[in-house]
Design an enzyme around this catalytic site. Structure first.
Site, PDB file in Angstrom:
ATOM      1  N   LYS A 198      -1.510 -15.226  -8.657  1.00 17.87           N
ATOM      2  CA  LYS A 198      -2.097 -15.797  -7.437  1.00 17.87           C
ATOM      3  C   LYS A 198      -3.570 -15.407  -7.330  1.00 17.87           C
ATOM      4  CE  LYS A 198      -2.537 -14.483  -2.985  1.00 17.87           C
ATOM      5  NZ  LYS A 198      -2.246 -13.695  -1.821  1.00 17.87           N
ATOM      6  N   LYS A 237       0.840  -1.198   0.000  1.00  6.68           N
ATOM      7  CA  LYS A 237       0.000   0.000   0.000  1.00  6.68           C
ATOM      8  C   LYS A 237       0.880   1.255   0.000  1.00  6.68           C
ATOM      9  CE  LYS A 237      -4.509   1.145   1.599  1.00  6.68           C
ATOM     10  NZ  LYS A 237      -5.673   0.786   2.354  1.00  6.68           N
ATOM     11  N   LYS A 259      -8.710 -11.896  -3.937  1.00 10.54           N
ATOM     12  CA  LYS A 259      -9.830 -10.955  -4.082  1.00 10.54           C
ATOM     13  C   LYS A 259      -9.321  -9.619  -4.581  1.00 10.54           C
ATOM     14  CE  LYS A 259     -11.770 -13.299  -0.252  1.00 10.54           C
ATOM     15  NZ  LYS A 259     -11.534 -13.389   1.190  1.00 10.54           N
TER      16      LYS A 259
HETATM   17  P1  TYM Z   1      -7.091 -14.705   3.920  1.00 13.68           P
HETATM   18  O1  TYM Z   1      -8.461 -14.496   4.436  1.00 13.68           O
HETATM   19  O2  TYM Z   1      -6.554 -13.750   2.910  1.00 13.68           O
HETATM   20  O3  TYM Z   1      -6.979 -16.146   3.303  1.00 13.68           O
HETATM   21  C1  TYM Z   1      -7.422 -17.304   4.012  1.00 13.68           C
HETATM   22  C2  TYM Z   1      -6.517 -18.468   3.689  1.00 13.68           C
HETATM   23  O4  TYM Z   1      -6.536 -18.750   2.277  1.00 13.68           O
HETATM   24  C3  TYM Z   1      -5.201 -18.815   1.801  1.00 13.68           C
HETATM   25  N1  TYM Z   1      -5.161 -18.374   0.389  1.00 13.68           N
HETATM   26  C4  TYM Z   1      -4.515 -19.023  -0.587  1.00 13.68           C
HETATM   27  N2  TYM Z   1      -3.796 -20.161  -0.570  1.00 13.68           N
HETATM   28  C5  TYM Z   1      -3.273 -20.574  -1.761  1.00 13.68           C
HETATM   29  N3  TYM Z   1      -3.450 -19.909  -2.937  1.00 13.68           N
HETATM   30  C6  TYM Z   1      -4.166 -18.769  -2.994  1.00 13.68           C
HETATM   31  N4  TYM Z   1      -4.339 -18.152  -4.148  1.00 13.68           N
HETATM   32  C7  TYM Z   1      -4.733 -18.274  -1.777  1.00 13.68           C
HETATM   33  N5  TYM Z   1      -5.490 -17.179  -1.464  1.00 13.68           N
HETATM   34  C8  TYM Z   1      -5.744 -17.264  -0.125  1.00 13.68           C
HETATM   35  C9  TYM Z   1      -4.411 -17.887   2.706  1.00 13.68           C
HETATM   36  O5  TYM Z   1      -3.026 -18.173   2.665  1.00 13.68           O
HETATM   37  C10 TYM Z   1      -5.036 -18.171   4.046  1.00 13.68           C
HETATM   38  O6  TYM Z   1      -4.468 -19.320   4.654  1.00 13.68           O
HETATM   39  N6  TYM Z   1      -4.342 -12.870   7.691  1.00 13.68           N
HETATM   40  C11 TYM Z   1      -5.110 -14.012   7.232  1.00 13.68           C
HETATM   41  C12 TYM Z   1      -6.251 -14.349   8.160  1.00 13.68           C
HETATM   42  C13 TYM Z   1      -5.816 -14.607   9.556  1.00 13.68           C
HETATM   43  C14 TYM Z   1      -5.118 -15.746  10.033  1.00 13.68           C
HETATM   44  C15 TYM Z   1      -4.961 -15.539  11.428  1.00 13.68           C
HETATM   45  C16 TYM Z   1      -4.620 -16.894   9.415  1.00 13.68           C
HETATM   46  C17 TYM Z   1      -6.057 -13.789  10.607  1.00 13.68           C
HETATM   47  N7  TYM Z   1      -5.534 -14.358  11.737  1.00 13.68           N
HETATM   48  C18 TYM Z   1      -4.290 -16.472  12.211  1.00 13.68           C
HETATM   49  C19 TYM Z   1      -3.950 -17.818  10.213  1.00 13.68           C
HETATM   50  C20 TYM Z   1      -3.805 -17.611  11.589  1.00 13.68           C
HETATM   51  C21 TYM Z   1      -5.676 -13.713   5.844  1.00 13.68           C
HETATM   52  O7  TYM Z   1      -5.815 -12.583   5.480  1.00 13.68           O
HETATM   53  O8  TYM Z   1      -6.060 -14.808   5.126  1.00 13.68           O
END
Ligand code: TYM
Length: 324
Positions: free
Chosen positions: A190, A110, A193
């Site tokens: 990748k 950002k 969203k």
């Molecule tokens: P988030 O909500 O962006 O994504 C959720 C999970 O999906 C995985 N993911 C992917 N894996 C492979 N290929 C892709 N294209 C892809 N897009 C998304 C992400 O790696 C994730 O595992 N910060 C985290 C949410 C969070 C969290 C936590 C995760 C908050 N607290 C504690 C683990 C532990 C997030 O934004 O994920």
């Protein structure tokens, strides 16, 4: 072993979320103690409409249960139902070095684009560290993009232990599967969203088919042989199919005479079959909102019980709550 992971309710879940994370949640719930949560506090850094956020949280819970998360085995809860998380976040924040957060990609991206970042986005990884260590979690199943955050978690938790001279927190490990570490989207980048290249798990068959048909491919003519490796359609098909099925489609690529439209149709059919049961379960759950809410409440109760224990340990270690 305790498994924990979280997922943000910032839109409908997509294939990247499913293969990178949700499928692992389900695989691990059987033999391990598992805590999974909907990261609505994190989502506040991007979603600014209350109604939209509430709708995404509701859909997230239904989607996870429909996809096979079993509340008899795993705990499912809303992050915002566990007030111990923000409290622990503060304790960790006092020991988090700025340079660690400056390196984290969400903030850095950002800033590089010249956009204004708020303190929520900057300190997002500390909230995530609290999410993880609050339950003595050992293993965190995630996609590749979250590994950096788990490194921050280890750093901050380790620093706390070091400063207060006690093993207050367990240091967690990320669990990333090679084959699904970075699921590609419709443009081959990748799936995310924020790139607008996602294929949602749940949508109408017509819209899903349209999305799949929009996957970018090269311009090799129908009759020519094609290389399955490096083709996003084939990479996605591999996620849904057995090695024999993959070999079969790869052979059709190499033989020539098959257009990408046919490969996409094969992918569409495989996806519809894979998620057929989940679509049915989803419809049932949608008709029973109180059942879903009960699952979330029971999950939060269990999470808070464990969380309280760890938070008390941390408060005691740093000199809070010591009464004469
Ligand atoms: P988030 O909500 O962006 O994504 C959720 C999970 O999906 C995985 N993911 C992917 N894996 C492979 N290929 C892709 N294209 C892809 N897009 C998304 C992400 O790696 C994730 O595992 N910060 C985290 C949410 C969070 C969290 C936590 C995760 C908050 N607290 C504690 C683990 C532990 C997030 O934004 O994920």
């Amino acid at each position: 072993m305790r498994v924990l992971s979280g997922i943000q309710p910032t839109g409908r879940f997509h294939w990247g979320n499913y293969f990178g994370a949700i499928r692992q949640y389900i695989a691990l719930q059987e033999n391990e103690q598992a805590f999974y949560f909907i990261a609505d506090l994190h989502a506040l850094t991007t979603i600014r409409s209350a109604d939209e956020l509430a709708g995404f949280v509701r859909d997230a819970a239904i989607d996870l249960l429909a996809l096979g998360l079993n509340p008899e085995q795993a705990r499912l809860f809303r992050q915002s139902d566990v007030p111990e998380i923000p409290e622990l976040t503060w304790l960790l924040m006092t020991l988090t070095q700025m340079h660690l957060l400056e390196k984290c990609h969400a903030y850095k991206d950002k800033k590089e684009k010249g956009l204004a970042a708020d303190a929520g986005l900057f300190t997002y990884p500390v909230l995530m560290a609290a999410d993880i260590i609050l339950y003595d979690s050992n293993v965190v199943p995630v996609g590749l993009d979250q590994v950096q955050h788990i490194e921050v978690t280890r750093d901050v938790a380790g620093r706390f232990n070091h400063v207060y001279g006690q093993e207050v927190f367990v240091l967690p490990e990320a669990r990333v599967l090679d084959a699904t570490a970075k699921v590609p989207g419709t443009d081959g980048e990748k799936m995310s969203k924020s790139y607008g290249n996602t294929i949602p798990i749940f949508d109408t068959p017509k819209r899903l088919r349209k999305k799949i048909m929009s996957i970018k491919t090269d311009s090799t003519p129908v009759e020519d042989p094609k290389d399955p490796d490096g083709c996003a359609v084939f990479t996605l098909y591999k996620l849904f199919s057995t090695p024999e099925q993959q070999e079969e489609l790869a052979a059709r690529y190499r033989a020539g005479g098959m257009g990408y439209g046919e490969a996409k149709q094969t992918l569409y059919e495989a996806a519809m079959e894979h998620f057929a049961e989940a679509f049915e379960r989803r419809a049932q759950l949608e008709a029973n909102p109180s059942e879903v809410e009960d699952v979330l409440q029971a999950g939060a109760k269990a999470a808070r019980e464990k969380g309280r224990e760890v938070l008390d340990r941390a408060r005691h270690a740093c000199g809070l709550s010591r009464r004469p």
